[in-house]
Design an enzyme around this catalytic site. Sequence first.
Site, PDB file in Angstrom:
ATOM      1  N   LYS A  66      65.308  99.920 -54.156  1.00 14.46           N
ATOM      2  CA  LYS A  66      63.847 100.638 -53.879  1.00 14.46           C
ATOM      3  C   LYS A  66      63.884 101.709 -55.032  1.00 14.46           C
ATOM      4  O   LYS A  66      64.810 102.367 -55.273  1.00 14.46           O
ATOM      5  CB  LYS A  66      63.899 100.980 -52.495  1.00 14.46           C
ATOM      6  CG  LYS A  66      62.731 101.810 -52.268  1.00 14.46           C
ATOM      7  CD  LYS A  66      62.680 102.432 -50.554  1.00 14.46           C
ATOM      8  CE  LYS A  66      61.344 103.177 -50.275  1.00 14.46           C
ATOM      9  NZ  LYS A  66      61.388 103.558 -48.903  1.00 14.46           N
ATOM     10  N   SER A 141      57.441 102.005 -46.246  1.00 12.54           N
ATOM     11  CA  SER A 141      57.169 102.055 -47.445  1.00 12.54           C
ATOM     12  C   SER A 141      57.998 101.235 -48.500  1.00 12.54           C
ATOM     13  O   SER A 141      57.754 101.143 -49.853  1.00 12.54           O
ATOM     14  CB  SER A 141      57.502 103.609 -48.035  1.00 12.54           C
ATOM     15  OG  SER A 141      58.956 103.909 -47.822  1.00 12.54           O
ATOM     16  N   SER A 165      60.310 102.745 -42.470  1.00  7.07           N
ATOM     17  CA  SER A 165      60.135 102.184 -43.770  1.00  7.07           C
ATOM     18  C   SER A 165      61.159 101.138 -44.137  1.00  7.07           C
ATOM     19  O   SER A 165      60.766 100.365 -45.177  1.00  7.07           O
ATOM     20  CB  SER A 165      60.283 103.336 -45.078  1.00  7.07           C
ATOM     21  OG  SER A 165      59.072 103.751 -45.112  1.00  7.07           O
TER      22      SER A 165
HETATM   23  N1  GLN Z   1      55.123 105.310 -42.378  1.00  7.64           N
HETATM   24  C1  GLN Z   1      56.012 106.696 -42.249  1.00  7.64           C
HETATM   25  C2  GLN Z   1      55.548 107.632 -43.223  1.00  7.64           C
HETATM   26  O1  GLN Z   1      54.525 107.271 -43.890  1.00  7.64           O
HETATM   27  C3  GLN Z   1      57.702 106.314 -42.478  1.00  7.64           C
HETATM   28  C4  GLN Z   1      57.733 106.310 -43.870  1.00  7.64           C
HETATM   29  C5  GLN Z   1      59.247 106.079 -44.336  1.00  7.64           C
HETATM   30  O2  GLN Z   1      60.164 105.639 -43.202  1.00  7.64           O
HETATM   31  N2  GLN Z   1      59.628 106.354 -45.321  1.00  7.64           N
HETATM   32  O3  GLN Z   1      55.852 108.741 -42.983  1.00  7.64           O
END
Ligand code: GLN
Length: 458
Positions: A66, A141, A165
């Site tokens: 990532k 994400s 994410s």
């Molecule tokens: N979807 C969540 C957010 O936008 C989690 C993001 C993540 O885990 N990095 O905060």
Amino acid sequence: MKIANKTTSAVALVKEALEKAKKYEDYHIFVSLNEEAALKKAKEIDDKIKKGEEVGALAGVPYACKDNFLSPEGNTTASSKILEPFHSPITATAIKKLEDAGAIMIGRANLDSFAHGSSTENSYFGPTKNSKDKTRVAGGSSGGSAVAVALDIVEFATGTDTGGSIRQPASFNGVYGFKPTYGTISRYGVVAMASSLDCVGFFAKSPEDIDLLMSITAGQDENDMTTLPDFYGQEGYSRTSKVGIIKGFDQGLNDDIKNAYEQEIAKLKEKGYEIVELDMPTLKYALPVYYIIQPAEVASNLSRHDGVRYGFRAENIESLADVYGKSRSEGFMPENKRRIMIGNFVLSSGFYDAYYLKAQQARTLIIKEYDAAFEKCDFLLTPVSPNPAFKLGEKTSDPLSMYMEDVLSVPLNLAGLPGLAIPVGETAEGLSLGLQIVGPRRSDKALLAFASQIKEEK
Ligand code: GLN
């Protein structure tokens, strides 16, 4: 391992992975490929094997990283403009451990900019497409990482999970995705988002592979004072008998997810597990609590991106205020700005007590509620998200509906618990469906063993 047994070579595996990455270019999985360095490392590993020298447990295994982990190969962008030309002088601890074990990074995977999002549509480089249906989102994400594993480009991928994410994109693409107990793997060298929630974890095709990756990367790190003393692999495992389900967690679910959830529960019952239904009324506050604490931490973590210290600086600057203001205004994505504004609002004097402090108090209650739940069961089983992968563009103009997608994934982050997304089938149109197993803190290895067990029993 295939390479050590000489049935294939590291160079052949890396070449194959790079070819597949190019074949699937239109899915927009990678921000950058790491061809030269990857092939060079593969050759070194093959040479070592030829000479009979020892190689690590992951020798020659290609992986996707990532693009919010720092390492000197290529640039780390966090899929943002503000970091786009940033070349890191250091290597994240997790990456160092993987590379020392012989794993080979073939490229940097796309994400929502600074890991804010649930679809990878917030990436400065454009969205990643779902592995099962190109008109749908990859989840986020860590969308690029999930799709890289789902399309079999690589054996595993790294991810970070602050509020889902890893688990949500894993479930949108039919692979396993693991978020360990907070503090199990060092966050040193990972672009900080919300420090009390961020966790490093993995995407892979089986719980056994994730177990191997955990045994290599877990451990206390003097560079990250929030890492826990070493525990991974030291805890015992006794066969799981009681699985908890949470009252009301099946409300508002898409029919396919609801059916998959009910079927999985029925299967577990049939196999002799005791299903315990739990009342956890405080969990309904988890989403609002998350969307106060998370932006507050984002606002302070992203303040270091100021047009001076890293990467991008805007042009036509007339004053110091312009250096900060214009660089941040042009360098951040709209969602980054939204989080920074919410974060500064909830931390500002006058609102701090009403929002931030209250949210921290509610967070403590959520932690206690989980602790009480794990006195009644070994693990919890819940859906990961209320819907399977949605259409590209469907939620981009409505941030609240995007945040709602996180309602089932964020609660455990607030309590620092481990969670594993497991694939449990597909909808009639072929979209992946996933559930998650949640365990008490430091039950990580046992949780993965439980996932192996139910996979075998199927
Ligand atoms: N979807 C969540 C957010 O936008 C989690 C993001 C993540 O885990 N990095 O905060």
